[in-house]
Design a protein around this motif. Structure first.
Motif, mmCIF file in Angstrom:
data_model
loop_
_atom_site.group_PDB
_atom_site.id
_atom_site.type_symbol
_atom_site.label_atom_id
_atom_site.label_comp_id
_atom_site.label_asym_id
_atom_site.label_seq_id
_atom_site.Cartn_x
_atom_site.Cartn_y
_atom_site.Cartn_z
ATOM 1 N N GLU A 84 0.810 -1.213 0.000
ATOM 2 C CA GLU A 84 0.000 0.000 0.000
ATOM 3 C C GLU A 84 0.846 1.266 0.000
ATOM 4 O OE1 GLU A 84 -2.216 -3.361 1.113
ATOM 5 O OE2 GLU A 84 -0.563 -2.531 2.227
ATOM 6 N N GLN A 85 2.128 1.146 0.272
ATOM 7 C CA GLN A 85 2.979 2.320 0.326
ATOM 8 C C GLN A 85 3.191 2.872 -1.083
ATOM 9 O OE1 GLN A 85 4.139 3.888 2.985
ATOM 10 N NE2 GLN A 85 3.121 2.455 4.331
ATOM 11 N N PRO A 86 3.129 4.188 -1.266
ATOM 12 C CA PRO A 86 3.278 4.755 -2.599
ATOM 13 C C PRO A 86 4.685 4.628 -3.169
ATOM 14 C CG PRO A 86 3.146 6.486 -0.955
ATOM 15 C CD PRO A 86 2.872 5.186 -0.252
ATOM 16 N N THR A 87 5.673 4.255 -2.363
ATOM 17 C CA THR A 87 7.036 4.128 -2.873
ATOM 18 C C THR A 87 7.205 2.879 -3.722
ATOM 19 O OG1 THR A 87 7.716 3.000 -0.854
ATOM 20 C CG2 THR A 87 8.055 5.387 -0.955
ATOM 21 N N LEU A 88 6.306 1.906 -3.596
ATOM 22 C CA LEU A 88 6.422 0.685 -4.378
ATOM 23 C C LEU A 88 5.728 0.867 -5.712
ATOM 24 C CD1 LEU A 88 5.895 -2.122 -1.743
ATOM 25 C CD2 LEU A 88 7.976 -0.968 -2.440
ATOM 26 N N LEU A 89 6.374 0.428 -6.765
ATOM 27 C CA LEU A 89 5.822 0.579 -8.102
ATOM 28 C C LEU A 89 4.946 -0.609 -8.462
ATOM 29 C CD1 LEU A 89 9.052 1.818 -9.852
ATOM 30 C CD2 LEU A 89 7.028 3.183 -9.328
ATOM 31 N N ASN A 90 3.832 -0.317 -9.082
ATOM 32 C CA ASN A 90 2.935 -1.354 -9.576
ATOM 33 C C ASN A 90 3.227 -1.513 -11.067
ATOM 34 O OD1 ASN A 90 0.905 -2.943 -10.507
ATOM 35 N ND2 ASN A 90 -0.753 -1.727 -9.672
ATOM 36 N N TRP A 91 4.040 -2.514 -11.395
ATOM 37 C CA TRP A 91 4.392 -2.781 -12.782
ATOM 38 C C TRP A 91 3.879 -4.159 -13.168
ATOM 39 C CZ3 TRP A 91 10.181 -0.975 -13.401
ATOM 40 C CH2 TRP A 91 10.212 0.425 -13.438
ATOM 41 N N GLY A 92 2.569 -4.316 -13.208
ATOM 42 C CA GLY A 92 1.976 -5.599 -13.550
ATOM 43 C C GLY A 92 1.729 -5.788 -15.029
ATOM 44 N N ASP A 93 1.748 -4.704 -15.794
ATOM 45 C CA ASP A 93 1.479 -4.810 -17.217
ATOM 46 C C ASP A 93 2.618 -5.561 -17.902
ATOM 47 O OD1 ASP A 93 -0.355 -3.132 -19.416
ATOM 48 O OD2 ASP A 93 1.612 -3.762 -20.142
ATOM 49 N N ARG A 94 2.270 -6.427 -18.833
ATOM 50 C CA ARG A 94 3.273 -7.248 -19.511
ATOM 51 C C ARG A 94 4.285 -6.418 -20.298
ATOM 52 N NH1 ARG A 94 0.312 -12.164 -22.339
ATOM 53 N NH2 ARG A 94 1.939 -13.467 -21.483
ATOM 54 N N TRP A 129 15.527 4.606 -6.267
ATOM 55 C CA TRP A 129 15.760 5.903 -6.902
ATOM 56 C C TRP A 129 14.625 6.863 -6.539
ATOM 57 C CZ3 TRP A 129 13.631 9.535 -9.996
ATOM 58 C CH2 TRP A 129 14.491 10.485 -10.540
ATOM 59 N N ASN A 130 13.382 6.380 -6.593
ATOM 60 C CA ASN A 130 12.233 7.230 -6.228
ATOM 61 C C ASN A 130 12.326 7.698 -4.782
ATOM 62 O OD1 ASN A 130 11.072 7.145 -8.747
ATOM 63 N ND2 ASN A 130 9.537 5.622 -8.211
ATOM 64 N N LEU A 131 12.738 6.805 -3.879
ATOM 65 C CA LEU A 131 12.876 7.190 -2.468
ATOM 66 C C LEU A 131 13.949 8.261 -2.289
ATOM 67 C CD1 LEU A 131 12.648 3.729 -0.678
ATOM 68 C CD2 LEU A 131 11.036 5.628 -0.455
ATOM 69 N N ASN A 133 14.969 10.412 -4.577
ATOM 70 C CA ASN A 133 14.690 11.593 -5.398
ATOM 71 C C ASN A 133 13.191 11.904 -5.364
ATOM 72 O OD1 ASN A 133 17.447 11.939 -6.916
ATOM 73 N ND2 ASN A 133 16.958 9.767 -6.972
ATOM 74 N N PRO A 134 12.640 12.220 -4.191
ATOM 75 C CA PRO A 134 11.187 12.355 -4.054
ATOM 76 C C PRO A 134 10.570 13.498 -4.855
ATOM 77 C CG PRO A 134 12.296 13.142 -2.078
ATOM 78 C CD PRO A 134 13.346 12.512 -2.944
ATOM 79 N N HIS A 135 11.356 14.461 -5.284
ATOM 80 C CA HIS A 135 10.801 15.607 -6.007
ATOM 81 C C HIS A 135 10.967 15.500 -7.518
ATOM 82 C CE1 HIS A 135 10.094 17.384 -2.157
ATOM 83 N NE2 HIS A 135 11.357 17.256 -1.837
ATOM 84 N N GLU A 136 11.478 14.354 -7.986
ATOM 85 C CA GLU A 136 11.639 14.130 -9.419
ATOM 86 C C GLU A 136 10.755 12.969 -9.853
ATOM 87 O OE1 GLU A 136 15.692 14.121 -10.927
ATOM 88 O OE2 GLU A 136 16.356 14.840 -8.971
ATOM 89 N N VAL A 137 10.151 13.090 -11.021
ATOM 90 C CA VAL A 137 9.305 12.017 -11.548
ATOM 91 C C VAL A 137 10.075 11.308 -12.651
ATOM 92 C CG1 VAL A 137 7.151 11.450 -12.709
ATOM 93 C CG2 VAL A 137 7.209 13.296 -11.020
ATOM 94 N N ARG A 138 10.423 10.058 -12.397
ATOM 95 C CA ARG A 138 11.133 9.260 -13.396
ATOM 96 C C ARG A 138 10.478 7.898 -13.557
ATOM 97 N NH1 ARG A 138 17.624 7.933 -13.407
ATOM 98 N NH2 ARG A 138 17.682 6.770 -15.372
ATOM 99 N N PHE A 139 10.198 7.221 -12.448
ATOM 100 C CA PHE A 139 9.599 5.896 -12.485
ATOM 101 C C PHE A 139 8.220 5.971 -11.841
ATOM 102 C CE2 PHE A 139 14.231 5.282 -12.085
ATOM 103 C CZ PHE A 139 14.470 4.701 -13.323
ATOM 104 N N VAL A 140 7.190 5.560 -12.561
ATOM 105 C CA VAL A 140 5.817 5.638 -12.060
ATOM 106 C C VAL A 140 5.147 4.280 -12.189
ATOM 107 C CG1 VAL A 140 5.574 8.097 -12.613
ATOM 108 C CG2 VAL A 140 4.943 6.381 -14.306
ATOM 109 N N SER A 141 4.051 4.104 -11.452
ATOM 110 C CA SER A 141 3.273 2.869 -11.502
ATOM 111 C C SER A 141 2.350 2.852 -12.712
ATOM 112 C CB SER A 141 2.424 2.724 -10.236
ATOM 113 O OG SER A 141 3.234 2.454 -9.126
#
Length: 155
Positions: A84-94, A129-131, A133-141
């Motif tokens: 549930e933590q927002p730091t974890l990425l949800n990359w379920g798409d193939r 990297w997200n943790l 660099n909290p103010h930069e958007v590079r890797f998203v769910s």
């Protein structure tokens, strides 16, 4: 262990919903998830600890941590393992899964995943990297993970 028993912290962890992940997204996704959990625990255990997979979806980590820092270090473990933590990425798409390994853009070790921007990266490397660099958007769910059953044509 005998010399510093009050400095040892043992963590036992299980990858919740692992069977469902394997069933819905395939074994490559399951293997990536297990590797990600192992990498997170290894990083958490640090240079004076050890982490490993016990079997199935079960892991253990043993770390030497001064008693005054144990609660804080355990608090640091929570966001690494709680989905549930927002730091974890949800990359379920193939689309995130490659068929051949390539060097991770962050650690240079072979990786089988790619980000939305097409960068080859380990999920755990992207999350760290997200943790950091909290103010930069590079890797998203993913917006909404697609299950294997939903991909393709259905009658």
């Amino acid at each position: 262990m005998e010399r510093h028993p009050d400095e040892l912290v043992l963590v036992l962890a299980a990858a919740d919903h692992f069977k469902q992940l394997n069933d819905d997204f395939g074994h490559a996704a399951g293997d990536a998830a297990l590797a990600s959990v192992g990498a997170r625990l290894t990083e958490w255990a640090g240079p004076h600890g050890v982490a490993g997979r016990l079997g199935g979806d079960e892991f253990a980590a043993l770390a030497r941590i001064e008693p005054g820092h144990q609660a804080l270090r355990l608090d640091h473990l929570a966001p690494m393992t709680t989905p549930e933590q927002p730091t974890l990425l949800n990359w379920g798409d193939r689309s995130h899964f490659r068929t051949t390994p390539a060097p991770c853009v962050l650690c240079r070790k072979p990786a089988m995943l790619r980000s939305h921007a097409g960068e080859v990266v380990h999920k755990v490397c992207a999350e760290i990297w997200n943790l950091r660099n909290p103010h930069e958007v590079r890797f998203v769910s993913d917006d909404r993970p697609r299950r294997r059953k939903e991909v393709g044509v259905h009658a």
